[in-house]
Design a protein around this motif. Sequence first.
Motif, PDB file in Angstrom:
ATOM      1  N   ARG A 212       0.777  -1.216  -0.157  1.00  0.00           N
ATOM      2  CA  ARG A 212       0.017  -0.004   0.035  1.00  0.00           C
ATOM      3  C   ARG A 212       0.816   1.355  -0.041  1.00  0.00           C
ATOM      4  O   ARG A 212       0.630   2.207  -0.753  1.00  0.00           O
ATOM      5  CB  ARG A 212      -1.059  -0.145   1.344  1.00  0.00           C
ATOM      6  CG  ARG A 212      -2.180  -0.829   1.171  1.00  0.00           C
ATOM      7  CD  ARG A 212      -2.779  -1.070   2.607  1.00  0.00           C
ATOM      8  NE  ARG A 212      -3.607   0.407   2.667  1.00  0.00           N
ATOM      9  CZ  ARG A 212      -4.657   0.981   2.209  1.00  0.00           C
ATOM     10  NH1 ARG A 212      -5.395   0.172   1.397  1.00  0.00           N
ATOM     11  NH2 ARG A 212      -5.031   2.115   2.508  1.00  0.00           N
TER      12      ARG A 212
ATOM     13  N   ARG B 167      -8.080   1.537   4.606  1.00  0.00           N
ATOM     14  CA  ARG B 167      -8.178   0.127   4.596  1.00  0.00           C
ATOM     15  C   ARG B 167      -9.796  -0.064   5.343  1.00  0.00           C
ATOM     16  O   ARG B 167      -9.968   0.330   6.344  1.00  0.00           O
ATOM     17  CB  ARG B 167      -7.102  -0.798   5.073  1.00  0.00           C
ATOM     18  CG  ARG B 167      -7.415  -2.116   4.668  1.00  0.00           C
ATOM     19  CD  ARG B 167      -6.524  -3.285   5.319  1.00  0.00           C
ATOM     20  NE  ARG B 167      -5.133  -2.851   5.459  1.00  0.00           N
ATOM     21  CZ  ARG B 167      -4.188  -3.325   4.676  1.00  0.00           C
ATOM     22  NH1 ARG B 167      -5.135  -4.302   3.739  1.00  0.00           N
ATOM     23  NH2 ARG B 167      -3.126  -3.162   4.656  1.00  0.00           N
TER      24      ARG B 167
ATOM     25  N   SER C  96     -11.234  -0.719  -1.315  1.00  0.00           N
ATOM     26  CA  SER C  96     -10.376  -1.471  -0.153  1.00  0.00           C
ATOM     27  C   SER C  96     -10.664  -3.080  -0.590  1.00  0.00           C
ATOM     28  O   SER C  96     -10.819  -3.657   0.266  1.00  0.00           O
ATOM     29  CB  SER C  96     -10.723  -1.169   1.179  1.00  0.00           C
ATOM     30  OG  SER C  96      -9.492  -2.002   2.048  1.00  0.00           O
TER      31      SER C  96
END
Length: 433
Positions: free
Chosen positions: A32, A232, A73
């Motif tokens: 990420r 997330r 997400s």
Amino acid sequence: MATAPAPELDTSTLDEILLDLAVLIELSPHDREIAENRYRRLKEYVERPTSPLRPYLVDGESLIYAQGSVATSTTILSGDNDDRFDVDAIVEIDVPLHWPESEPLDQLFETLKNFPGAVEVVRCTRCVQIRFAFMHMDVTVMDRRQRMGGERPGHIFHSPDTGPTYRVDSNPWGFTGWFRTQVGIGERLFEQRLKAARDAAGLSRLIVVDEAERRILADAEQVPLPPMIPSRIDAQEAVALKLLKRYLNLRYTHSRLKRPPSIWLTKLTGDMGLIQGGLTLQLYALSKFISDSLREHLARRTVPREVNPSYPPDKINDRWPRAWPEAESDMTVLADHLDLLADAIEKMNCSSQSAILKKIDELFGERFGQEERRILKDRYDRRTTSGGDLLIKPGSGTIYTPAIAAAKQEVQPIPQHRFHPGRLPSDGEASGG
């Protein structure tokens, strides 16, 4: 909202395995960070002084932002044998009135050529794809000249090599907001179990492509910058969607038929909502929810046409399924795949752990099944190295060693197999409500 299944059903063993799998196929925290950095570099590259699109970016109005699965997400590894993440971005501009409909994508391609660290840059029908090792970034240009009301709606461009070019209503910003509101942030207990799975099973795959990227990552650690990727979502609904997408990716790897669009699956996931009882039942219910809807369309000889709840002119599955009669095979094949998944979950409900893992190989890919065997072995090996059984507090998901648990009367040994046969919800229960 689907009806909640029977509360006495124990799916804890399969829940544990599915959580591990979900972690294996998602972006790790390290991944990420790298993806976030590439969104930041995209913004800088599009805004550079020599960028062909720079004159059409409106200061204080135009945005460059993450959209699609990375914004909801639900990004997962694509493909069968290759480790690749596909992420999406939007570049907002004010398109000049005299431009033909193919010009925005042409100009975007010229802008993104020679993107730093990219292996290749390819112009596609609705986006320009920047290819890195283990990652593709699909960049779409959006015209917001009209400043239509709502949460940043606009027009994207359908511009194939042959055939007509045209504008398409789109509102990815609004859709992301709708989905994240629908699923919320997740239940606390599920978040704890997911965190434990990430600690045990998480893998990082993306690599730093050049020294400039390494420097930007290091600087971001010293001085945190505003996020480019939304936070997330650890909701059970989002995790089940990741597993469903992975399963379908494998089913369509060698198929002549086009996969259903990810955003359509995401919309239906938001519509169905949370199923109480664990990840196994959430995945089962989602499979039946979509399959039952397709069977109804097949019986009526209609096709599903979902719209973006935040902006109805945005038809989120405008290219799938095809019109009749081709729609029949598109929908039948998908419904059959979903029913096979639901049936497999039902069989695993009454299976040994070894039988479950063999089925995991078939459903989600043998290499992930092998990795899951390693994870479970490490998890069980810790029982002997810790001087006895690991202990768990019922209903908490929290694991203790015997030394820590000595004064905790409420803990009990973790059984090797906690999977009791039970009844999964019927088709009507899974899709009704």
